[in-house]
Design a protein around this motif. Structure first.
Motif, PDB file in Angstrom:
ATOM      1  N   ILE A   1      32.456  33.765  56.514  1.00 20.37           N
ATOM      2  CA  ILE A   1      32.945  35.085  56.545  1.00 20.37           C
ATOM      3  C   ILE A   1      34.442  35.292  55.880  1.00 20.37           C
ATOM      4  CG2 ILE A   1      33.676  36.993  58.197  1.00 20.37           C
ATOM      5  CD1 ILE A   1      31.495  35.728  59.887  1.00 20.37           C
ATOM      6  N   GLY A   2      35.094  35.988  54.844  1.00 17.93           N
ATOM      7  CA  GLY A   2      35.918  36.057  54.328  1.00 17.93           C
ATOM      8  C   GLY A   2      35.907  36.825  53.135  1.00 17.93           C
ATOM      9  N   ARG A   3      37.053  36.654  52.328  1.00 16.50           N
ATOM     10  CA  ARG A   3      37.140  37.398  50.987  1.00 16.50           C
ATOM     11  C   ARG A   3      36.206  36.557  50.014  1.00 16.50           C
ATOM     12  NH1 ARG A   3      41.636  39.267  53.461  1.00 16.50           N
ATOM     13  NH2 ARG A   3      42.203  41.335  53.217  1.00 16.50           N
ATOM     14  N   LYS A   4      35.970  37.259  48.902  1.00 22.93           N
ATOM     15  CA  LYS A   4      35.005  36.524  48.075  1.00 22.93           C
ATOM     16  C   LYS A   4      35.968  35.773  46.863  1.00 22.93           C
ATOM     17  CE  LYS A   4      31.352  39.943  47.785  1.00 22.93           C
ATOM     18  NZ  LYS A   4      30.959  41.081  47.379  1.00 22.93           N
ATOM     19  N   ARG A   5      35.100  34.841  46.339  1.00 23.22           N
ATOM     20  CA  ARG A   5      36.025  34.147  45.506  1.00 23.22           C
ATOM     21  C   ARG A   5      36.617  35.016  44.339  1.00 23.22           C
ATOM     22  NH1 ARG A   5      35.401  28.690  45.286  1.00 23.22           N
ATOM     23  NH2 ARG A   5      33.792  28.014  46.889  1.00 23.22           N
ATOM     24  N   SER A   6      37.796  34.845  43.913  1.00 23.93           N
ATOM     25  CA  SER A   6      38.448  35.679  42.719  1.00 23.93           C
ATOM     26  C   SER A   6      39.522  34.935  42.188  1.00 23.93           C
ATOM     27  CB  SER A   6      39.165  36.810  43.607  1.00 23.93           C
ATOM     28  OG  SER A   6      39.932  37.622  42.785  1.00 23.93           O
ATOM     29  N   ALA A   7      39.891  35.336  41.036  1.00 27.81           N
ATOM     30  CA  ALA A   7      40.916  34.616  40.351  1.00 27.81           C
ATOM     31  C   ALA A   7      42.328  35.284  40.898  1.00 27.81           C
ATOM     32  CB  ALA A   7      40.909  35.159  38.727  1.00 27.81           C
ATOM     33  N   SER A   8      42.228  36.434  41.324  1.00 31.86           N
ATOM     34  CA  SER A   8      43.543  36.971  42.095  1.00 31.86           C
ATOM     35  C   SER A   8      43.361  36.751  43.583  1.00 31.86           C
ATOM     36  CB  SER A   8      43.453  38.479  41.686  1.00 31.86           C
ATOM     37  OG  SER A   8      44.566  39.102  42.598  1.00 31.86           O
ATOM     38  N   THR A   9      44.592  36.571  44.142  1.00 32.16           N
ATOM     39  CA  THR A   9      44.754  36.258  45.421  1.00 32.16           C
ATOM     40  C   THR A   9      44.560  37.448  46.438  1.00 32.16           C
ATOM     41  OG1 THR A   9      47.029  36.238  45.488  1.00 32.16           O
ATOM     42  CG2 THR A   9      46.003  34.161  45.456  1.00 32.16           C
ATOM     43  N   ALA A  10      45.091  38.556  45.707  1.00 34.74           N
ATOM     44  CA  ALA A  10      44.882  39.987  46.555  1.00 34.74           C
ATOM     45  C   ALA A  10      44.204  40.930  45.494  1.00 34.74           C
ATOM     46  CB  ALA A  10      46.399  40.332  46.665  1.00 34.74           C
ATOM     47  N   VAL A  11      43.673  42.037  46.509  1.00 36.45           N
ATOM     48  CA  VAL A  11      42.876  43.152  45.686  1.00 36.45           C
ATOM     49  C   VAL A  11      43.841  43.943  44.992  1.00 36.45           C
ATOM     50  CG1 VAL A  11      42.848  44.677  47.943  1.00 36.45           C
ATOM     51  CG2 VAL A  11      40.884  44.497  46.303  1.00 36.45           C
ATOM     52  N   GLY A  12      44.952  44.143  45.353  1.00 30.82           N
ATOM     53  CA  GLY A  12      46.191  44.960  44.591  1.00 30.82           C
ATOM     54  C   GLY A  12      46.079  46.296  45.133  1.00 30.82           C
ATOM     55  N   SER A  13      45.267  46.693  46.132  1.00 31.28           N
ATOM     56  CA  SER A  13      45.612  47.776  46.803  1.00 31.28           C
ATOM     57  C   SER A  13      45.685  47.654  48.390  1.00 31.28           C
ATOM     58  CB  SER A  13      44.458  48.846  46.273  1.00 31.28           C
ATOM     59  OG  SER A  13      44.225  49.869  47.420  1.00 31.28           O
ATOM     60  N   ASN A  14      46.756  48.265  48.613  1.00 29.07           N
ATOM     61  CA  ASN A  14      46.964  48.322  50.493  1.00 29.07           C
ATOM     62  C   ASN A  14      45.577  48.904  51.175  1.00 29.07           C
ATOM     63  OD1 ASN A  14      48.030  47.740  53.010  1.00 29.07           O
ATOM     64  ND2 ASN A  14      48.749  49.999  52.820  1.00 29.07           N
ATOM     65  N   ARG A  15      45.295  50.145  50.495  1.00 25.19           N
ATOM     66  CA  ARG A  15      44.073  50.476  51.062  1.00 25.19           C
ATOM     67  C   ARG A  15      42.722  49.727  50.950  1.00 25.19           C
ATOM     68  NH1 ARG A  15      39.572  53.275  49.452  1.00 25.19           N
ATOM     69  NH2 ARG A  15      40.050  53.066  47.307  1.00 25.19           N
ATOM     70  N   LEU A  16      42.450  49.154  49.816  1.00 22.25           N
ATOM     71  CA  LEU A  16      41.227  48.442  49.803  1.00 22.25           C
ATOM     72  C   LEU A  16      41.609  47.034  50.615  1.00 22.25           C
ATOM     73  CD1 LEU A  16      40.386  48.436  46.002  1.00 22.25           C
ATOM     74  CD2 LEU A  16      39.170  49.418  47.876  1.00 22.25           C
ATOM     75  N   HIS A  17      42.815  46.556  50.626  1.00 24.22           N
ATOM     76  CA  HIS A  17      42.977  45.315  51.587  1.00 24.22           C
ATOM     77  C   HIS A  17      42.779  45.632  53.018  1.00 24.22           C
ATOM     78  CE1 HIS A  17      45.056  41.792  53.250  1.00 24.22           C
ATOM     79  NE2 HIS A  17      45.796  42.833  54.205  1.00 24.22           N
ATOM     80  N   LYS A  18      42.949  46.652  53.449  1.00 24.96           N
ATOM     81  CA  LYS A  18      42.702  47.164  54.807  1.00 24.96           C
ATOM     82  C   LYS A  18      41.223  47.208  54.971  1.00 24.96           C
ATOM     83  CE  LYS A  18      46.828  49.446  56.102  1.00 24.96           C
ATOM     84  NZ  LYS A  18      47.564  50.717  56.181  1.00 24.96           N
ATOM     85  N   ILE A  19      40.597  47.631  54.188  1.00 26.73           N
ATOM     86  CA  ILE A  19      38.931  47.800  54.298  1.00 26.73           C
ATOM     87  C   ILE A  19      38.490  46.365  54.127  1.00 26.73           C
ATOM     88  CG2 ILE A  19      36.860  48.580  52.891  1.00 26.73           C
ATOM     89  CD1 ILE A  19      38.609  50.849  51.977  1.00 26.73           C
ATOM     90  N   GLU A  20      38.976  45.602  53.453  1.00 25.33           N
ATOM     91  CA  GLU A  20      38.293  44.165  53.323  1.00 25.33           C
ATOM     92  C   GLU A  20      38.780  43.461  54.694  1.00 25.33           C
ATOM     93  OE1 GLU A  20      39.931  42.109  49.954  1.00 25.33           O
ATOM     94  OE2 GLU A  20      38.368  42.559  48.614  1.00 25.33           O
ATOM     95  N   GLN A  21      39.998  43.573  55.058  1.00 24.74           N
ATOM     96  CA  GLN A  21      40.444  43.003  56.412  1.00 24.74           C
ATOM     97  C   GLN A  21      39.400  43.409  57.628  1.00 24.74           C
ATOM     98  OE1 GLN A  21      42.376  40.814  56.182  1.00 24.74           O
ATOM     99  NE2 GLN A  21      43.131  40.324  58.127  1.00 24.74           N
ATOM    100  N   GLN A  22      39.122  44.661  57.527  1.00 25.85           N
ATOM    101  CA  GLN A  22      38.275  45.549  58.858  1.00 25.85           C
ATOM    102  C   GLN A  22      36.912  44.938  58.578  1.00 25.85           C
ATOM    103  OE1 GLN A  22      39.372  47.065  61.169  1.00 25.85           O
ATOM    104  NE2 GLN A  22      37.373  46.313  62.057  1.00 25.85           N
ATOM    105  N   GLN A  23      36.386  44.672  57.082  1.00 21.18           N
ATOM    106  CA  GLN A  23      35.047  44.167  57.146  1.00 21.18           C
ATOM    107  C   GLN A  23      34.950  42.487  57.602  1.00 21.18           C
ATOM    108  OE1 GLN A  23      34.539  44.673  52.878  1.00 21.18           O
ATOM    109  NE2 GLN A  23      33.610  46.491  53.097  1.00 21.18           N
ATOM    110  N   ILE A  24      35.997  41.917  57.357  1.00 15.42           N
ATOM    111  CA  ILE A  24      35.947  40.438  57.913  1.00 15.42           C
ATOM    112  C   ILE A  24      35.924  40.307  59.404  1.00 15.42           C
ATOM    113  CG2 ILE A  24      37.476  38.474  58.207  1.00 15.42           C
ATOM    114  CD1 ILE A  24      38.468  39.036  55.282  1.00 15.42           C
ATOM    115  N   LEU A  25      36.632  41.095  60.195  1.00 12.05           N
ATOM    116  CA  LEU A  25      36.652  41.452  61.420  1.00 12.05           C
ATOM    117  C   LEU A  25      35.237  41.939  62.006  1.00 12.05           C
ATOM    118  CD1 LEU A  25      40.145  42.777  62.195  1.00 12.05           C
ATOM    119  CD2 LEU A  25      39.353  40.406  62.474  1.00 12.05           C
ATOM    120  N   ASP A  26      34.887  42.705  61.510  1.00 12.97           N
ATOM    121  CA  ASP A  26      33.708  43.281  61.700  1.00 12.97           C
ATOM    122  C   ASP A  26      32.450  42.211  61.599  1.00 12.97           C
ATOM    123  OD1 ASP A  26      34.518  45.866  62.203  1.00 12.97           O
ATOM    124  OD2 ASP A  26      33.849  46.773  60.287  1.00 12.97           O
ATOM    125  N   LYS A  27      32.397  41.388  60.720  1.00  6.43           N
ATOM    126  CA  LYS A  27      31.293  40.531  60.506  1.00  6.43           C
ATOM    127  C   LYS A  27      31.659  39.396  61.123  1.00  6.43           C
ATOM    128  CE  LYS A  27      30.396  41.038  55.530  1.00  6.43           C
ATOM    129  NZ  LYS A  27      30.513  40.604  54.343  1.00  6.43           N
TER     130      LYS A  27
END
Length: 101
Positions: free
Chosen positions: A67-93
């Motif tokens: 459970i976590g962020r998918k593999r990526s060449a970038s360490t961050a999504v580049g958007s605070n809004r999207l980061h918060k969405i991803e963070q919540q998805q991790i917690l929800d899962k």
């Protein structure tokens, strides 16, 4: 009601044989039907997942669920809004029962 138990591994370099034995003692009372998950906020290829996955598999006797962020060449999504969405998805899962995944 689902019960969640978490073990925190704060220093990766200290995951030694003695810690592995401690984890075996902690995990012993849990049934084999327990859903074992590795949860991290880093992308899959930047955190401890790849390093610890085989050790965890040996420890619990089957493949743990990631459970976590998918593999990526970038360490961050580049958007605070999207980061918060991803963070919540991790917690929800992490706190969901397997039936809800």
């Amino acid at each position: 009601m689902a019960i969640t138990t978490m073990l925190l591994l704060s220093e990766l370099n200290k995951f030694t044989h003695s810690i592995e034995n401690s984890w075996k003692k902690i995990l012993k009372p849990y049934k084999k039907s327990v859903d074992y998950c590795w949860v991290q906020e880093e992308i899959a290829n930047a955190g401890a997942w790849d390093y610890l996955r085989p050790q965890l598999r040996d420890l619990i006797g089957r493949e743990p669920r990631y459970i976590g962020r998918k593999r990526s060449a970038s360490t961050a999504v580049g958007s605070n809004r999207l980061h918060k969405i991803e963070q919540q998805q991790i917690l929800d899962k992490a706190f969901a029962t397997t039936d809800e995944d």
